[in-house]
Motif scaffolding. Structure first.
Motif, PDB file in Angstrom:
ATOM      1  N   THR A  32       0.849  -1.193   0.000  1.00 48.48           N
ATOM      2  CA  THR A  32       0.000   0.000   0.000  1.00 48.48           C
ATOM      3  C   THR A  32       0.882   1.240   0.000  1.00 48.48           C
ATOM      4  N   ALA A  33       0.333   2.332  -0.541  1.00 49.35           N
ATOM      5  CA  ALA A  33       0.988   3.634  -0.403  1.00 49.35           C
ATOM      6  C   ALA A  33       0.002   4.538   0.328  1.00 49.35           C
ATOM      7  N   CYS A  34       0.429   5.053   1.456  1.00 48.73           N
ATOM      8  CA  CYS A  34      -0.438   5.865   2.309  1.00 48.73           C
ATOM      9  C   CYS A  34      -0.781   7.181   1.614  1.00 48.73           C
ATOM     10  N   ALA A  35      -2.087   7.524   1.595  1.00 53.55           N
ATOM     11  CA  ALA A  35      -2.507   8.781   0.989  1.00 53.55           C
ATOM     12  C   ALA A  35      -2.111   9.983   1.839  1.00 53.55           C
ATOM     13  N   GLY A  36      -1.791   9.736   3.103  1.00 54.18           N
ATOM     14  CA  GLY A  36      -1.406  10.838   3.977  1.00 54.18           C
ATOM     15  C   GLY A  36       0.040  11.242   3.794  1.00 54.18           C
ATOM     16  N   CYS A  37       0.963  10.259   3.850  1.00 49.27           N
ATOM     17  CA  CYS A  37       2.390  10.599   3.844  1.00 49.27           C
ATOM     18  C   CYS A  37       3.158   9.901   2.734  1.00 49.27           C
ATOM     19  N   GLY A  38       2.491   9.009   2.009  1.00 45.80           N
ATOM     20  CA  GLY A  38       3.178   8.338   0.913  1.00 45.80           C
ATOM     21  C   GLY A  38       3.965   7.109   1.317  1.00 45.80           C
ATOM     22  N   ALA A  65      -5.731   6.337   8.331  1.00 45.24           N
ATOM     23  CA  ALA A  65      -6.463   5.086   8.116  1.00 45.24           C
ATOM     24  C   ALA A  65      -6.340   4.728   6.637  1.00 45.24           C
ATOM     25  N   VAL A  66      -5.455   3.809   6.310  1.00 42.29           N
ATOM     26  CA  VAL A  66      -5.168   3.451   4.913  1.00 42.29           C
ATOM     27  C   VAL A  66      -6.308   2.601   4.349  1.00 42.29           C
ATOM     28  N   ILE A  67      -6.729   1.610   5.115  1.00 39.23           N
ATOM     29  CA  ILE A  67      -7.830   0.728   4.703  1.00 39.23           C
ATOM     30  C   ILE A  67      -8.807   0.627   5.869  1.00 39.23           C
ATOM     31  N   ARG A  68     -10.099   0.774   5.568  1.00 35.31           N
ATOM     32  CA  ARG A  68     -11.144   0.514   6.572  1.00 35.31           C
ATOM     33  C   ARG A  68     -12.066  -0.539   5.975  1.00 35.31           C
ATOM     34  N   VAL A  69     -12.292  -1.606   6.692  1.00 38.21           N
ATOM     35  CA  VAL A  69     -13.166  -2.661   6.177  1.00 38.21           C
ATOM     36  C   VAL A  69     -14.019  -3.197   7.321  1.00 38.21           C
ATOM     37  N   ALA A  70     -15.295  -3.401   7.044  1.00 45.86           N
ATOM     38  CA  ALA A  70     -16.208  -3.944   8.056  1.00 45.86           C
ATOM     39  C   ALA A  70     -17.150  -4.933   7.400  1.00 45.86           C
ATOM     40  N   ARG A  71     -17.585  -5.890   8.179  1.00 48.44           N
ATOM     41  CA  ARG A  71     -18.602  -6.839   7.727  1.00 48.44           C
ATOM     42  C   ARG A  71     -19.872  -6.576   8.535  1.00 48.44           C
ATOM     43  N   THR A  72     -20.978  -6.336   7.857  1.00 51.49           N
ATOM     44  CA  THR A  72     -22.246  -6.128   8.543  1.00 51.49           C
ATOM     45  C   THR A  72     -23.237  -7.139   7.986  1.00 51.49           C
ATOM     46  N   ARG A  81      -9.944   5.319   0.902  1.00 56.23           N
ATOM     47  CA  ARG A  81      -9.535   6.715   0.698  1.00 56.23           C
ATOM     48  C   ARG A  81      -8.123   6.991   1.185  1.00 56.23           C
ATOM     49  N   GLY A  82      -7.691   6.207   2.162  1.00 49.34           N
ATOM     50  CA  GLY A  82      -6.358   6.434   2.714  1.00 49.34           C
ATOM     51  C   GLY A  82      -5.243   5.724   1.971  1.00 49.34           C
ATOM     52  N   ALA A  83      -5.616   5.018   0.899  1.00 48.72           N
ATOM     53  CA  ALA A  83      -4.606   4.293   0.119  1.00 48.72           C
ATOM     54  C   ALA A  83      -4.434   4.978  -1.235  1.00 48.72           C
ATOM     55  N   ARG A  84      -3.240   5.477  -1.484  1.00 47.31           N
ATOM     56  CA  ARG A  84      -2.976   6.118  -2.776  1.00 47.31           C
ATOM     57  C   ARG A  84      -2.985   5.068  -3.875  1.00 47.31           C
ATOM     58  N   VAL A  85      -2.457   3.895  -3.552  1.00 46.00           N
ATOM     59  CA  VAL A  85      -2.396   2.811  -4.535  1.00 46.00           C
ATOM     60  C   VAL A  85      -2.222   1.489  -3.794  1.00 46.00           C
ATOM     61  N   LEU A  86      -2.732   0.417  -4.376  1.00 50.12           N
ATOM     62  CA  LEU A  86      -2.437  -0.937  -3.900  1.00 50.12           C
ATOM     63  C   LEU A  86      -1.663  -1.647  -5.005  1.00 50.12           C
TER      64      LEU A  86
END
Lengths: 93, 203
Positions: A32-38, A65-72, A81-86
């Protein structure tokens, strides 16, 4: 970061199962590349918070927060949104 | 209901009649106070802490820690309910009623967004934080609120699931258009009434 935080959180490998439910590929080695700091890091080296409500995977450098994932129930929710690229290596399945 | 010949031992855990009706569906009662955080614990020094009212108000308001502590406070005892299914009865808090903070404020807003150190947000209807329903709490069980539980101050809205009671709160933004917060944008219910079991979107 405090000792209490370190006691409570896990590393991103602990979210591997939940992410595999979404991506159907091994995710802990995805870079991952962090959208905040790279900063670049494999998912497994992000810091996992929010254990029971979902996985909040934060950058170890800047806490974004690079990745947020939840199961409902029968749905998954994914916020990248926090990941510039995967970067997913290898032959696509 | 007839109990017939089934002995007490077969009826499982004995129920406390005083607690009947206090446990929302799908919850269990615990004496513990589990910690669930979406990020690292912020440690804002009190001399750099303030609380703000902003957004659609006739003038933004801001209180330093010292000013906030001088506001009239209330001590309340309430049950709290976490969406991860634990409930805790008779928790006692001291803090400032949101009514006190909003006294004299002119606004056309219908919603509030609580914002926090660490970037957490949660959204609520304005009417759910007024008329004695919400506080900015800075003491728990007679002690300063511990950082892992949201200290120095957290929002307390005990009639909704506890993710609405935002830890490390630094202010309320009044908004006329609802703006879903951290968990509300990740599949959790926009309102979160535990007695309606509104855990997730669609419930």
């Amino acid at each position: 970061m405090t000792k209490d935080d370190a006691d409570r959180r896990l590393d991103g490998n602990a979210a591997g199962g939940l992410l595999a439910e979404v991506f159907r590929v091994e995710m802990t080695t995805v870079e991952t590349a962090c959208a905040g700091c790279g900063a670049r890091a494999p998912v497994g080296e992000l810091l996992r918070y929010g254990h029971e409500m979902g996985a909040i995977l934060r950058c170890a450098t800047c806490d974004t927060a690079v990745i947020r994932v939840a199961r409902t129930r029968d749905r998954h929710w994914l916020d990248l949104r926090g990941a510039r690229v995967l970067r997913l290596d290898g032959t696509p399945l | 209901m007839s109990e017939g010949f089934v002995s007490r031992a077969f009826r499982g855990r004995r129920r406390n009649p005083e607690l009947e009706g206090r446990l929302p569906p799908g919850q269990y009662a615990t004496p513990d106070f589990p910690v669930l955080s979406a990020g690292p614990t912020p440690r804002t020094p009190l001399d750099r802490w303030d609380f703000s009212l902003m957004g659609e108000v006739d003038g933004a308001r801001r209180w330093s820690w010292q000013e906030f502590g001088a506001l009239p406070s209330e001590t309340v005892t309430r049950d709290i309910h976490c969406v991860t299914k634990w409930s805790k009865f008779d928790t006692t808090w001291r803090g400032v009623s949101v009514d006190t903070l909003l006294a004299g404020v002119e606004t056309a807003a219908d919603h509030v967004v609580a914002f926090c150190d660490g970037g957490y947000t949660t959204n609520l209807p304005l009417e759910d934080v007024t008329d004695g329903k919400a506080w900015i709490a800075y003491e728990y069980e007679g002690e300063a609120l511990a950082p892992e539980h949201g200290g120095p101050a957290r929002l307390l809205v005990p009639h909704l699931y506890f993710w609405k009671s935002a830890k490390w709160v630094r202010g309320l933004e009044l908004v006329s258009e609802d703006r879903p917060g951290f968990w509300e944008t990740l599949g959790y219910h926009n309102y979160g009434d535990p007695f309606q079991e509104q855990r997730y979107q669609g419930d």
